[in-house]
Design a protein around this motif. Structure first.
Motif, PDB file in Angstrom:
ATOM      1  N   MET A  40       0.828  -1.197   0.000  1.00  8.91           N
ATOM      2  CA  MET A  40       0.000   0.000   0.000  1.00  8.91           C
ATOM      3  C   MET A  40       0.865   1.251   0.000  1.00  8.91           C
TER       4      MET A  40
ATOM      5  N   ARG B  24      -2.036   2.948  11.225  1.00  9.80           N
ATOM      6  CA  ARG B  24      -1.041   2.083  10.568  1.00  9.80           C
ATOM      7  C   ARG B  24       0.007   1.625  11.575  1.00  9.80           C
TER       8      ARG B  24
ATOM      9  N   GLN C  25      -5.173  -3.329   5.363  1.00  5.96           N
ATOM     10  CA  GLN C  25      -4.028  -4.215   5.115  1.00  5.96           C
ATOM     11  C   GLN C  25      -3.880  -5.174   6.283  1.00  5.96           C
TER      12      GLN C  25
ATOM     13  N   GLY D   8      -2.217  -9.541   2.970  1.00  4.49           N
ATOM     14  CA  GLY D   8      -1.768  -8.211   2.578  1.00  4.49           C
ATOM     15  C   GLY D   8      -2.897  -7.218   2.387  1.00  4.49           C
ATOM     16  N   ASP D   9      -2.862  -6.490   1.263  1.00  6.81           N
ATOM     17  CA  ASP D   9      -3.845  -5.469   0.943  1.00  6.81           C
ATOM     18  C   ASP D   9      -5.229  -6.104   0.807  1.00  6.81           C
ATOM     19  N   CYS D  10      -6.146  -5.665   1.665  1.00  3.09           N
ATOM     20  CA  CYS D  10      -7.485  -6.279   1.712  1.00  3.09           C
ATOM     21  C   CYS D  10      -8.530  -5.509   0.930  1.00  3.09           C
TER      22      CYS D  10
END
Length: 291
Positions: free
Chosen positions: A1, A36, A118, A125-127
């Motif tokens: 991301m 994050r 994420q 990973g990136d959802c």
């Protein structure tokens, strides 16, 4: 991301949608925040992408319980006497670092989380392209052993339950319901979610002000999307002007600009206010409150 990432947005509608495939969540009255968890620390981003970690250090500390590589979407909120206090949350968001720490001691924040962008597992990973229902399951699993102040927001696919929430949770400061398609991905930067609010208002981003900073006379606003044209509000009520002035006290001044022929002071801020829906069609915008 890539960071900062664009958050999903919601379009106002008059009633809860009906039919299969809809999911409903309470709409919180706070400060939109992306959390994050990196390998070494936690970074918090506002809706605009600005780093706001220093304003919400209590949430950053709590976020260290998450697995590195986790990215969440949610709302930083403050509860006082069993009710959401949007003014307290906005004061935190607009305060200096020193004052934010003092406010955090008096009024600690909570993080109402509704999405995982994420996942820390590299195999996932990136959802964001995964369906809402799948992301929801991943989120519940991720936060199962993480306690307050980081918590998953309730959700239901039963419209009748959502109607009960809409009515019953109003006294707690819940301002409405957000509606999402269960099979849809995360709509970064797009208004594909729906929102039903109690007040007939629309959001506007503060671009600047006229008059003194601590008690502005008028606000200059971008209604709806942040890229909208600059509009000048009607004169603020004295109490509201004082609250807005407090929120703008530490905002960086960009310079002098003009909107609708009026000179104003342009500032860099994430402050959002609510204006009466339709109040700008044939006149100036009427500001109701800060968001």
């Amino acid at each position: 991301m890539e960071f900062p990432t664009k958050v999903a947005l919601a379009q106002a509608v008059p009633a809860l949608p009906e039919g299969p495939g809809w999911w409903y969540e309470p709409k919180y009255d706070g400060h939109r925040t992306v959390l994050r968890r990196t390998d070494e620390t936690v970074v918090l981003y506002a809706r605009s992408g600005r780093v706001v970690t220093q304003h919400w250090m209590d949430l950053a500390v709590a976020g260290m319980e998450l697995r590195p590589g986790t990215v969440l979407d949610g709302e930083a909120v403050i509860w006082r006497n069993g009710r959401l206090d949007f003014a307290a949350a906005q004061s935190r968001a607009a305060s200096s670092m020193t004052r934010a720490r003092a406010l955090a001691t008096r009024y600690p924040a909570s993080y109402a989380c509704w999405d995982v962008l994420q996942h820390p597992d590299p195999a996932i990973g990136d959802c964001r392209n995964r369906p809402y229902t799948e992301r929801r399951a991943l989120l519940l699993e991720l936060l199962a052993d993480v306690g307050p102040p980081v918590q998953v927001t309730p959700a239901t696919d039963d419209r009748d339950v959502a109607v009960l929430w809409y009515d019953a949770l109003r006294e707690q400061g819940i301002e409405g319901i957000v509606c999402k398609r269960g099979g849809a991905g995360y709509p970064s930067g797009q208004r594909r979610w729906l929102k039903v609010r109690h007040a007939d208002t629309v959001d506007a981003l503060v671009l600047g002000f006229t008059g003194p900073r601590l008690r502005p006379h008028h606000l200059v606003l971008a209604v709806g999307d942040e890229g909208g044209p600059a509009r000048v509000s009607a004169r603020l009520e004295p109490v509201l002007a004082a609250r807005v002035g407090e929120a703008l006290s530490s905002a960086a001044v960009v310079g002098e600009r003009r909107a609708e022929g009026e000179p104003y002071t342009r500032v860099e801020t994430d402050l959002v206010v609510e204006v009466l829906a339709g109040s700008g069609r044939h006149g100036t915008l009427t500001v109701i409150r800060m968001r």
